[in-house]
Enzyme design. Structure first.
Site, PDB file in Angstrom:
ATOM      1  N   SER A 104       0.795  -1.232   0.000  1.00 29.52           N
ATOM      2  CA  SER A 104       0.000   0.000   0.000  1.00 29.52           C
ATOM      3  C   SER A 104       0.827   1.282   0.000  1.00 29.52           C
ATOM      4  CB  SER A 104      -0.937  -0.001   1.201  1.00 29.52           C
ATOM      5  OG  SER A 104      -0.184  -0.044   2.392  1.00 29.52           O
TER       6      SER A 104
ATOM      7  N   HIS B 117      -5.657  -4.287  -1.296  1.00 31.96           N
ATOM      8  CA  HIS B 117      -5.575  -3.187  -2.272  1.00 31.96           C
ATOM      9  C   HIS B 117      -5.657  -3.665  -3.723  1.00 31.96           C
ATOM     10  CE1 HIS B 117      -4.829   0.355   0.226  1.00 31.96           C
ATOM     11  NE2 HIS B 117      -4.208  -0.468   1.059  1.00 31.96           N
TER      12      HIS B 117
ATOM     13  N   LYS C 231     -12.382  -1.392   1.065  1.00 33.89           N
ATOM     14  CA  LYS C 231     -11.632  -0.522   0.145  1.00 33.89           C
ATOM     15  C   LYS C 231     -12.399  -0.406  -1.169  1.00 33.89           C
ATOM     16  CE  LYS C 231      -7.464  -0.818   2.771  1.00 33.89           C
ATOM     17  NZ  LYS C 231      -6.572  -1.812   3.341  1.00 33.89           N
TER      18      LYS C 231
HETATM   19  C1  LIG Z   1      -6.401  -2.154   4.777  1.00 32.54           C
HETATM   20  C2  LIG Z   1      -5.809  -3.488   4.942  1.00 32.54           C
HETATM   21  C3  LIG Z   1      -6.309  -4.394   5.876  1.00 32.54           C
HETATM   22  C4  LIG Z   1      -7.409  -4.014   6.836  1.00 32.54           C
HETATM   23  O1  LIG Z   1      -8.644  -4.076   6.231  1.00 32.54           O
HETATM   24  P1  LIG Z   1      -9.915  -3.457   6.993  1.00 32.54           P
HETATM   25  O2  LIG Z   1     -11.054  -4.099   6.305  1.00 32.54           O
HETATM   26  O3  LIG Z   1      -9.850  -1.988   6.821  1.00 32.54           O
HETATM   27  O4  LIG Z   1      -9.791  -3.879   8.421  1.00 32.54           O
HETATM   28  C5  LIG Z   1      -5.770  -5.655   5.941  1.00 32.54           C
HETATM   29  N1  LIG Z   1      -4.742  -6.007   5.133  1.00 32.54           N
HETATM   30  C6  LIG Z   1      -4.216  -5.158   4.236  1.00 32.54           C
HETATM   31  C7  LIG Z   1      -3.107  -5.616   3.358  1.00 32.54           C
HETATM   32  C8  LIG Z   1      -4.733  -3.869   4.112  1.00 32.54           C
HETATM   33  O5  LIG Z   1      -4.209  -3.026   3.223  1.00 32.54           O
END
Ligand SMILES: *Cc1c(COP(=O)(O)O)cnc(C)c1O
Length: 396
Positions: A186, A214, A244
């Site tokens: 990310s 992502h 996301k």
């Molecule tokens: C954002 C993210 C998470 C967390 O996801 P949420 O649904 O916001 O708790 C987990 N793993 C990765 C790789 C992320 O980028």
């Protein structure tokens, strides 16, 4: 009366953070988290959300959420394994399996929770996990919770992964070995080298775990990084988030039926935390239907991402080596990065700075997330502010 020890601890540590400029002040939005947001009565172009496809504020999802809420209420009322499994949860899991091209799927309350539950359901103190050094915090915590030995390998360095896998295998110390990686990283927007990871996994009999938070909705015609590489039947755990690109909230594992059956009896957040609200589950189903029936939003996302990246590069900014819509604008020094982001904000652009310790020292950046919902006008406004502030601070 509160504890003196606690008061001193909080006071000292908060002061320490504040004096080093590391205390994060949160700005609440007075609007939804769309391409334009309102903060303190001002409207800003938003380049900091993970709402890649604009679905968080999509009318179709909002309607589905309201309808399901009217039909089933605001809360699920219990954990999944008692009687908090509503038919909408089952429908969502079926839809996710279809979306990911796997036999089955299990839904958690968040992506973070999913990593807490899934890793420790399978790995224990007699096992070892090979983990990319840039993996997400929830992966790191999930690994720790499992009590397996954590062996970090250099970021996307396949020689290092192979060496560590061979050493772990030949040591004879571990019952099971797992390799775990983000699908898309990310901070830099680079994609994990999955074909090679899978080759190494086959060589050393590693369980494979890809957290594609992502990548889903963004790569592989929406189905994610694993599909992008044509590896849907080769990855044991495909993790995703519904918060996301899908725009709502929740997390999931997609994989073989036996794996999902096991997680449903062993993943602790599934057993001990109340299930996702019916409204959220229904909104997620609508989002998946949209993604499975059209690539329009992904195309718009990629168009906007290319346009914005080319614009920043043409102005002379260092945008790193992202392979996805995530667009870092690398400034370098920490204070300069924060000043840059602050000036963007004053000029109407919301793009958060990310500095050490989230990224290595001297690689401070402003991270931009162009989405399908941005118009060219919004992106042009952002580019013109970048140009103005970049010149003013002698970065370009
Ligand atoms: C954002 C993210 C998470 C967390 O996801 P949420 O649904 O916001 O708790 C987990 N793993 C990765 C790789 C992320 O980028």
């Amino acid at each position: 009366m509160s504890s003196k020890t606690l008061s001193k601890f909080l006071h000292d540590n908060l002061e320490d953070l504040k004096s080093h400029g590391l205390y994060n002040v949160i700005d609440p939005l007075e609007s939804g988290n769309g391409p334009l947001i309102r903060i303190g009565g001002r409207e800003l172009v938003n380049l900091s959300s993970n709402n890649y496809l604009g679905l968080a504020t999509d009318e179709r999802l909002v309607s589905a959420c309201i309808a399901a809420t009217k039909a089933a209420g605001v809360g699920a009322g219990a954990v999944r394994t008692i009687n908090g499994t509503l038919s909408v949860h089952v429908d969502l899991e079926q839809k996710l399996a279809e979306f990911k091209h796997t036999e089955a799927a299990i839904v958690f309350q968040s992506g973070f929770n999913c990593n807490m539950g899934a890793i420790s359901a399978v790995m224990d103190a007699n096992d070892a996990i090979l983990s990319d050094e840039l993996n997400h915090a929830s992966i790191i915590d999930g690994c720790r919770l499992s009590r397996a030995k954590i062996i970090r390998y250099k970021h996307s360095d396949m020689d290092d992964l192979r060496l560590q896998a061979r050493t772990a295998k030949e040591s004879g110390l571990y019952n099971k070995l797992m390799v775990i990686t983000d699908g898309v990283f990310s901070m830099d927007g680079d994609i994990a080298k999955l074909p090679e990871i899978i080759r190494i996994a086959e060589e050393y009999d590693l369980i494979t775990y890809v957290d594609d938070a992502h990548g889903s909705g963004v790569l592989g015609n929406g189905a994610g990084t694993v599909k992008h590489f044509g590896l849907s039947d080769k990855v044991d755990f495909q993790i995703g988030t519904l918060s996301k690109a899908i725009g709502v909230v929740g997390g999931y594992v997609a994989g073989k039926q036996a794996l999902i059956d096991w997680l449903k009896v062993r993943a602790r957040p599934f057993l001990f935390s109340t299930s996702m609200t019916p409204g959220s589950a229904a909104a997620c189903i609508t989002a998946l239907d949209i993604l499975m029936n059209s690539t329009e939003l992904q195309e718009r996302l990629w168009d906007n991402a290319h346009y914005f990246k080319q614009g920043l590069a043409a102005l002379g900014f260092d945008i790193g080596h992202s392979e996805t819509p995530i667009t870092p604008c690398i400034i370098g020094e920490e204070v300069a990065t924060q000043t840059f982001s602050k000036r963007l904000y004053e000029e109407g652009i919301y793009a958060k700075s990310i500095v050490f310790p989230t990224v290595p020292k001297g690689t401070g950046r402003v991270r931009n997330m162009p989405t399908a919902a941005h118009t060219r006008e919004m992106l042009d406004k952002a580019l013109s502010v970048y140009e103005k502030v970049g010149k003013e601070l002698a970065i370009i």
